[in-house]
Design a protein around this motif. Sequence first.
Motif, PDB file in Angstrom:
ATOM      1  N   PRO A 106       0.815  -1.223   0.000  1.00 43.97           N
ATOM      2  CA  PRO A 106       0.000   0.000   0.000  1.00 43.97           C
ATOM      3  C   PRO A 106       0.850   1.274   0.000  1.00 43.97           C
ATOM      4  O   PRO A 106       0.506   2.242  -0.672  1.00 43.97           O
ATOM      5  CB  PRO A 106      -0.824  -0.141   1.281  1.00 43.97           C
ATOM      6  CG  PRO A 106      -0.936  -1.605   1.493  1.00 43.97           C
ATOM      7  CD  PRO A 106       0.367  -2.186   1.031  1.00 43.97           C
ATOM      8  N   LEU A 107       1.965   1.263   0.722  1.00 40.25           N
ATOM      9  CA  LEU A 107       2.761   2.493   0.755  1.00 40.25           C
ATOM     10  C   LEU A 107       3.399   2.775  -0.603  1.00 40.25           C
ATOM     11  O   LEU A 107       3.526   3.920  -1.013  1.00 40.25           O
ATOM     12  CB  LEU A 107       3.806   2.451   1.874  1.00 40.25           C
ATOM     13  CG  LEU A 107       3.224   2.701   3.278  1.00 40.25           C
ATOM     14  CD1 LEU A 107       4.280   2.500   4.366  1.00 40.25           C
ATOM     15  CD2 LEU A 107       2.626   4.103   3.408  1.00 40.25           C
ATOM     16  N   GLU A 113      -2.689  -0.996  13.478  1.00 44.77           N
ATOM     17  CA  GLU A 113      -1.637  -1.976  13.765  1.00 44.77           C
ATOM     18  C   GLU A 113      -1.071  -2.586  12.494  1.00 44.77           C
ATOM     19  O   GLU A 113       0.118  -2.858  12.410  1.00 44.77           O
ATOM     20  CB  GLU A 113      -2.168  -3.079  14.684  1.00 44.77           C
ATOM     21  CG  GLU A 113      -2.349  -2.566  16.101  1.00 44.77           C
ATOM     22  CD  GLU A 113      -2.714  -3.665  17.070  1.00 44.77           C
ATOM     23  OE1 GLU A 113      -2.233  -4.808  16.893  1.00 44.77           O
ATOM     24  OE2 GLU A 113      -3.485  -3.401  18.002  1.00 44.77           O
ATOM     25  N   ILE A 114      -1.939  -2.780  11.518  1.00 45.85           N
ATOM     26  CA  ILE A 114      -1.462  -3.332  10.246  1.00 45.85           C
ATOM     27  C   ILE A 114      -0.508  -2.332   9.581  1.00 45.85           C
ATOM     28  O   ILE A 114       0.465  -2.697   8.938  1.00 45.85           O
ATOM     29  CB  ILE A 114      -2.657  -3.618   9.302  1.00 45.85           C
ATOM     30  CG1 ILE A 114      -3.558  -4.676   9.926  1.00 45.85           C
ATOM     31  CG2 ILE A 114      -2.174  -4.085   7.938  1.00 45.85           C
ATOM     32  CD1 ILE A 114      -4.884  -4.826   9.215  1.00 45.85           C
ATOM     33  N   ALA A 115      -0.810  -1.056   9.771  1.00 46.30           N
ATOM     34  CA  ALA A 115       0.024  -0.017   9.158  1.00 46.30           C
ATOM     35  C   ALA A 115       1.365   0.090   9.866  1.00 46.30           C
ATOM     36  O   ALA A 115       2.313   0.662   9.322  1.00 46.30           O
ATOM     37  CB  ALA A 115      -0.710   1.322   9.212  1.00 46.30           C
ATOM     38  N   GLY A 116       1.455  -0.460  11.066  1.00 52.77           N
ATOM     39  CA  GLY A 116       2.703  -0.351  11.826  1.00 52.77           C
ATOM     40  C   GLY A 116       2.546   0.682  12.918  1.00 52.77           C
ATOM     41  O   GLY A 116       1.933   1.719  12.722  1.00 52.77           O
ATOM     42  N   ARG A 117       3.111   0.404  14.055  1.00 46.97           N
ATOM     43  CA  ARG A 117       2.851   1.235  15.233  1.00 46.97           C
ATOM     44  C   ARG A 117       3.534   2.599  15.180  1.00 46.97           C
ATOM     45  O   ARG A 117       3.116   3.541  15.828  1.00 46.97           O
ATOM     46  CB  ARG A 117       3.301   0.504  16.504  1.00 46.97           C
ATOM     47  CG  ARG A 117       2.349  -0.628  16.851  1.00 46.97           C
ATOM     48  CD  ARG A 117       2.598  -1.144  18.255  1.00 46.97           C
ATOM     49  NE  ARG A 117       1.547  -2.090  18.644  1.00 46.97           N
ATOM     50  CZ  ARG A 117       0.350  -1.719  19.069  1.00 46.97           C
ATOM     51  NH1 ARG A 117       0.042  -0.443  19.151  1.00 46.97           N
ATOM     52  NH2 ARG A 117      -0.553  -2.616  19.407  1.00 46.97           N
ATOM     53  N   ARG A 118       4.590   2.686  14.429  1.00 47.04           N
ATOM     54  CA  ARG A 118       5.339   3.943  14.484  1.00 47.04           C
ATOM     55  C   ARG A 118       5.009   4.891  13.342  1.00 47.04           C
ATOM     56  O   ARG A 118       5.737   5.839  13.098  1.00 47.04           O
ATOM     57  CB  ARG A 118       6.833   3.657  14.503  1.00 47.04           C
ATOM     58  CG  ARG A 118       7.317   3.059  15.828  1.00 47.04           C
ATOM     59  CD  ARG A 118       8.800   2.808  15.820  1.00 47.04           C
ATOM     60  NE  ARG A 118       9.163   1.870  14.771  1.00 47.04           N
ATOM     61  CZ  ARG A 118       9.130   0.551  14.898  1.00 47.04           C
ATOM     62  NH1 ARG A 118       8.752   0.006  16.018  1.00 47.04           N
ATOM     63  NH2 ARG A 118       9.477  -0.235  13.891  1.00 47.04           N
ATOM     64  N   GLY A 128       0.959  11.484   8.397  1.00 47.80           N
ATOM     65  CA  GLY A 128       1.145  11.581   6.950  1.00 47.80           C
ATOM     66  C   GLY A 128       1.289  10.210   6.323  1.00 47.80           C
ATOM     67  O   GLY A 128       0.729   9.923   5.261  1.00 47.80           O
ATOM     68  N   GLU A 129       2.038   9.358   7.017  1.00 50.82           N
ATOM     69  CA  GLU A 129       2.240   8.002   6.495  1.00 50.82           C
ATOM     70  C   GLU A 129       0.959   7.179   6.577  1.00 50.82           C
ATOM     71  O   GLU A 129       0.688   6.354   5.707  1.00 50.82           O
ATOM     72  CB  GLU A 129       3.357   7.320   7.281  1.00 50.82           C
ATOM     73  CG  GLU A 129       4.732   7.894   6.976  1.00 50.82           C
ATOM     74  CD  GLU A 129       5.813   7.391   7.905  1.00 50.82           C
ATOM     75  OE1 GLU A 129       6.910   7.085   7.433  1.00 50.82           O
ATOM     76  OE2 GLU A 129       5.545   7.300   9.127  1.00 50.82           O
ATOM     77  N   LEU A 130       0.175   7.410   7.620  1.00 48.62           N
ATOM     78  CA  LEU A 130      -1.114   6.697   7.723  1.00 48.62           C
ATOM     79  C   LEU A 130      -2.048   7.127   6.597  1.00 48.62           C
ATOM     80  O   LEU A 130      -2.794   6.317   6.049  1.00 48.62           O
ATOM     81  CB  LEU A 130      -1.782   6.985   9.070  1.00 48.62           C
ATOM     82  CG  LEU A 130      -1.313   6.182  10.274  1.00 48.62           C
ATOM     83  CD1 LEU A 130      -2.145   6.566  11.493  1.00 48.62           C
ATOM     84  CD2 LEU A 130      -1.440   4.682  10.020  1.00 48.62           C
ATOM     85  N   GLY A 131      -1.990   8.413   6.261  1.00 49.28           N
ATOM     86  CA  GLY A 131      -2.802   8.906   5.140  1.00 49.28           C
ATOM     87  C   GLY A 131      -2.368   8.247   3.839  1.00 49.28           C
ATOM     88  O   GLY A 131      -3.202   7.801   3.041  1.00 49.28           O
ATOM     89  N   GLY A 182      -3.017   4.122  -0.477  1.00 52.20           N
ATOM     90  CA  GLY A 182      -2.510   2.910  -1.112  1.00 52.20           C
ATOM     91  C   GLY A 182      -3.501   1.754  -1.032  1.00 52.20           C
ATOM     92  O   GLY A 182      -3.693   1.006  -1.987  1.00 52.20           O
ATOM     93  N   LEU A 183      -4.159   1.621   0.133  1.00 50.14           N
ATOM     94  CA  LEU A 183      -5.153   0.547   0.309  1.00 50.14           C
ATOM     95  C   LEU A 183      -6.306   0.727  -0.671  1.00 50.14           C
ATOM     96  O   LEU A 183      -6.772  -0.235  -1.296  1.00 50.14           O
ATOM     97  CB  LEU A 183      -5.709   0.558   1.736  1.00 50.14           C
ATOM     98  CG  LEU A 183      -4.810   0.075   2.875  1.00 50.14           C
ATOM     99  CD1 LEU A 183      -5.539   0.244   4.201  1.00 50.14           C
ATOM    100  CD2 LEU A 183      -4.402  -1.392   2.676  1.00 50.14           C
ATOM    101  N   ILE A 184      -6.772   1.969  -0.796  1.00 42.58           N
ATOM    102  CA  ILE A 184      -7.915   2.233  -1.685  1.00 42.58           C
ATOM    103  C   ILE A 184      -7.503   1.999  -3.135  1.00 42.58           C
ATOM    104  O   ILE A 184      -8.235   1.381  -3.911  1.00 42.58           O
ATOM    105  CB  ILE A 184      -8.455   3.672  -1.451  1.00 42.58           C
ATOM    106  CG1 ILE A 184      -9.071   3.758  -0.045  1.00 42.58           C
ATOM    107  CG2 ILE A 184      -9.484   4.051  -2.515  1.00 42.58           C
ATOM    108  CD1 ILE A 184      -9.359   5.167   0.434  1.00 42.58           C
TER     109      ILE A 184
END
Lengths: 128, 128
Positions: free
Chosen positions: A9-10, A56-61, A65-68, A73-75
Amino acid sequence: MLDLSGKSPLELSKLGDPLVNLIYSLALTEVYEKPLCKKVSNSVLAEAVEKAGLREIAGRRKRRGELGDFAEGLIFKAWAERRLTIEEAVEILAGSLEPGTGLRESSIKGFETLLRRAGYGRGGLSQH
Amino acid sequence: MLDLSGKSPLELSKLGDPLVNLIYSLALTEVYEKPLCKKVSNSVLAEAVEKAGLREIAGRRKRRGELGDFAEGLIFKAWAERRLTIEEAVEILAGSLEPGTGLRESSIKGFETLLRRAGYGRGGLSQH
């Protein structure tokens, strides 16, 4: 069209950005009944990722901006893999965006629902 | 999905902007074989409008920025009216974008071809 299988996704967030802007603009156009173009903020997408239980799937840290980017990427991945059409995505978002309600909150809800319907999140079912 | 019939290309340019960016980014991704996101400049779109013989339809006093918006609106209209799919648009653009050739010139050529294939321009046939 494109073989993007195996991409994370990223890696796909660059392509997700214009796709998400298109879907969001079409949904706003449908709801407000006039052509509108608006970018979705990373903050809205990041909250949708959290509400869909995907943090959690995206990673804890991951930063906001990265979550966005992760959401974009998922969509994109769901669209490229033909699990979600643009029409479906617009209907899902438009269903949450009601004139008169707060745009930020209703956009978060819309993208949360979109992520679940695209097969991500807890069981693909809304828990609210 | 949306009933946008009767809207002029300039009214639809707001929606054409994210659509054109998506198509262009997908075409670049296909040609360069890695996820790429790039905005198309108004200047490229304006030249494509001129080369497709659409300048007069756009009006004689249109500035470059307005011609670019006009191109975005035309492409959106073709997509919304189901005369052009995203897949077709990407294939048409990717056919002009070759690694090693000047990106600006090949992008103009690609959008000129796209406008013609979408039913705009002189007879829908390339005259080059």
